[in-house]
Enzyme design. Structure first.
Site, short mmCIF file in Angstrom:
data_model
loop_
_atom_site.label_atom_id
_atom_site.label_comp_id
_atom_site.label_asym_id
_atom_site.label_seq_id
_atom_site.Cartn_x
_atom_site.Cartn_y
_atom_site.Cartn_z
N GLY A 49 0.84 -1.19 0.00
CA GLY A 49 0.00 0.00 0.00
C GLY A 49 0.87 1.24 0.00
N THR A 50 0.35 2.32 -0.55
CA THR A 50 1.20 3.50 -0.70
C THR A 50 0.71 4.67 0.16
OG1 THR A 50 0.01 3.91 -2.77
CG2 THR A 50 2.15 2.86 -2.93
N THR A 51 -0.02 5.62 -0.42
CA THR A 51 -0.20 6.90 0.25
C THR A 51 -1.42 6.94 1.16
OG1 THR A 51 0.78 7.90 -1.71
CG2 THR A 51 -0.30 9.37 -0.15
N LYS A 82 -7.41 0.94 2.39
CA LYS A 82 -6.31 1.24 3.31
C LYS A 82 -6.76 1.97 4.57
CE LYS A 82 -3.29 1.73 -0.70
NZ LYS A 82 -2.43 2.64 -1.48
N ALA A 226 3.20 5.16 -7.82
CA ALA A 226 2.65 4.11 -6.96
C ALA A 226 1.36 4.53 -6.28
CB ALA A 226 3.68 3.72 -5.89
#
Length: 274
Positions: A49-51, A82, A226
């Site tokens: 997972g990113t931001t 997320k 990403a």
């Protein structure tokens, strides 16, 4: 698995993780999981997972995360969530290795529910933040193998009557933030947008907070491959939730979609969104 029986002096009480340990179980398997996974250019081929972002507004705290998970330079998933409710008055946003992060959130939710049922009261927000830090610390062996989990935790403190935000490092170190925090690969770009949008002299309404969260993730997606911005064609929008005295509330896709259309329209009007 049979129900474990404890002597009175060994009763783990409301701590669910201690119950697992006394039963000979480990909530996190660090026995070489990472070493058995395929690698590419020295990196583990697992979804990440990113931001994610969290910041305070007039009524509490808003948390948001994009929907993209990546494996190296590939898009692994376009619709991953997320942002999760930890309980009625707190939430967790995850960044890092997606599998261990989601497992940690589920264990955290179970831990809080277990404590409330055993003790008959809800754990304080400070206690929840400490508990999550212990779980992140327990994940350190996996983090050293590349499966790091770096969440944000936020909630409504019913004792103080305010929203609070906590950030962590991979060792479980806990740090309370004054107004906002971001993490993940696009966190730096999102942070700049949030910093510019927050003003101490102008309280941010719920609508303004949702717009700022979407704008921050959109800006991050512009600069970070990403991070997935709002996808109007596929109708994939970031998960955005508010945590106030009324509890955890996730905004609907319809509401976020309408804001995303407005944000993209404004960006096209100034030459953005290319």
């Amino acid at each position: 698995m049979s129900l474990p029986i404890f002597r009175p002096t060994e009763d783990p009480g409301p701590n669910f993780l201690k119950t697992l340990e006394r039963a000979g179980l480990s909530p996190f398997d660090s026995g070489g999981i990472a070493s058995s996974l395929s690698t590419s250019n020295g990196q583990l081929s697992v979804p990440h997972g990113t931001t994610i972002v969290a910041f305070k507004f007039s009524d509490g705290v808003v948390m948001a995360g994009d929907r993209r998970a990546t494996e190296g330079n590939f898009i692994a998933h376009r619709r991953i969530e997320k942002v999760f409710a930890a309980d009625r008055y707190s939430g967790v946003a995850i960044a890092g290795a997606a599998g261990p992060a989601i497992e940690m959130v589920r264990l955290f939710q179970t831990q809080l529910e277990h404590y409330e049922k055993v003790e008959g009261v809800v754990l304080s927000l400070e206690g929840k933040a400490n508990q999550l830090g212990q779980m992140i610390r327990a994940n350190l062996p996996m983090a050293m193998q590349g499966l790091a989990v770096v969440p944000l935790f936020a909630g409504w403190d019913q004792i103080r009557g305010i929203g609070r935000i906590f950030a962590y490092d991979i060792t479980g170190g806990r740090y309370e933030e004054v107004a906002f925090q971001t993490t993940g690969s696009g966190g730096r770009d999102a942070k700049g947008t949030i910093k510019a949008g927050l003003r101490e002299d102008v309280p941010l309404s719920r609508q303004g907070a949702l717009e700022l969260a979407i704008s921050a993730l959109t800006e991050a997606a512009e600069e970070d491959s990403a991070t997935g911005g709002p996808d109007l064609a596929r109708k994939i929008f970031p998960v955005v939730a508010t945590i106030t005295s009324a509890g955890f509330e996730a905004a609907s896709d319809e509401e976020i979609g309408a804001i995303a259309v407005e944000v993209f329209g404004n960006r096209r009007g100034i030459g953005g969104g290319q």
